[in-house]
Scaffold this active site. Structure first.
Site, short mmCIF file in Angstrom:
data_model
loop_
_atom_site.label_atom_id
_atom_site.label_comp_id
_atom_site.label_asym_id
_atom_site.label_seq_id
_atom_site.Cartn_x
_atom_site.Cartn_y
_atom_site.Cartn_z
CE LYS A 164 37.90 46.07 45.39
NZ LYS A 164 37.95 46.26 46.26
CD GLU A 171 41.48 42.21 50.50
OE1 GLU A 171 41.51 42.18 51.25
OE2 GLU A 171 41.94 41.98 49.87
#
Length: 291
Positions: A164, A171
């Site tokens: 993650k 991102e």
């Protein structure tokens, strides 16, 4: 199955609802009594049948640590704790060892999906022993998006949060690229509708993505983003990604630059640019702007 869920904020509250829609029983605890189904961790554990699964969805760091410490005293051997917050992967092995000493399992789970997750599902990256993951699997299946993808048993304890973290680093870089392209388009006189340029990229281009769709949504709400201040916070996971890259000697120039760009956004008047302006004036006589 039954699930105890600790933390019913923007993510946790919607996750409770999605899991319930899948037919499972969820007992939620939050410090805000208006959100909670029970009013203490002790009451939460007492109302769950064994083997219990308790999912922790609170801020990383001290809040997560104190919650896991309290659960360690309340749960029994065979129970499982899931940390679904944005904890640093290095904390996961510590939590797993502390709980294992009492016979309690531990699974770390990176969760992505934000406010859209209730309807679209959540991307899940989890780490831990197979037997502990199996006890949580019905909840993973309820939370994930429909279809074959969107969830992965990434590896051992810590792998979920590490995956993650890297996801969030990517991102950062993707958002920075869209932001830079948008600013350049806004600067030139020849492009008269930047918003529709972004909209046109949503089909048939190699840069189409959900982030691009969200950018178009934002421009539909405020075409030139005049209502926003150019300030962006960071959650910490971008920093951890860069630190991990240094530890493993992996070059991450795009992700690192995107993190530093966020730091630059917090400066009303850049000290670095003062020095650059002064140097340009010294060697070339270039004009400087005074306060």
């Amino acid at each position: 199955m039954e699930l105890g869920l600790v933390g019913l904020g923007k993510m946790g509250g919607n996750m409770r609802e999605r899991i319930r829609r899948a037919g499972h029983t969820v007992l939620g605890y939050d410090r805000n009594p208006d959100l909670a189904d029970v009013h203490s961790l002790q009451e939460l554990v007492g109302k769950l049948s064994g083997p219990r699964v308790v999912w922790v969805m609170v801020p990383a760091g001290e809040a997560t640590q104190s919650t896991i410490d309290e659960l360690a005293e309340l749960l029994e051997p065979g129970d499982v704790v899931v940390d679904g917050g944005n904890s640093r992967w290095t904390d996961d092995e510590k939590h797993a060892e502390e709980l294992a000493a009492k016979g309690i399992g531990f699974v770390d789970c990176g969760v992505s999906g934000g406010v859209w997750g209730l309807e679209n599902g959540y991307a899940l990256m989890y780490g831990g022993d197979k037997e502990n993951v199996a006890k949580v699997q019905p909840v993973f299946d309820a939370l994930k998006p429909e279809g074959d993808f969107g969830a992965v048993h990434a590896g051992r304890v810590g792998a979920g949060h590490f995956a993650k973290m890297v996801h969030n680093g990517i991102e950062y870089a993707m958002m920075q690229a869209y932001a830079e392209g948008w600013e350049l388009l806004e600067k030139v006189d020849s492009v008269t509708d930047v918003r529709d340029v972004f909209r046109s990229w949503q089909e048939g281009t190699v840069i189409r993505s959900w982030l691009l769709d969200l950018a178009v949504n934002a421009l539909d709400e405020d075409e030139h983003l005049d209502g926003l201040r150019g300030y962006a916070q960071d959650s910490g996971e971008g920093r951890w990604t860069v630190e991990a890259a240094i530890d493993h000697a992996v070059p991450l120039p795009a992700i690192t630059a995107s993190l530093f760009a966020r730091f630059a956004s917090r400066q009303e008047d850049s000290p670095q640019m003062k020095m650059i302006a002064a140097l340009r004036n010294q060697f070339g006589g270039h004009a400087v702007e005074k306060k």
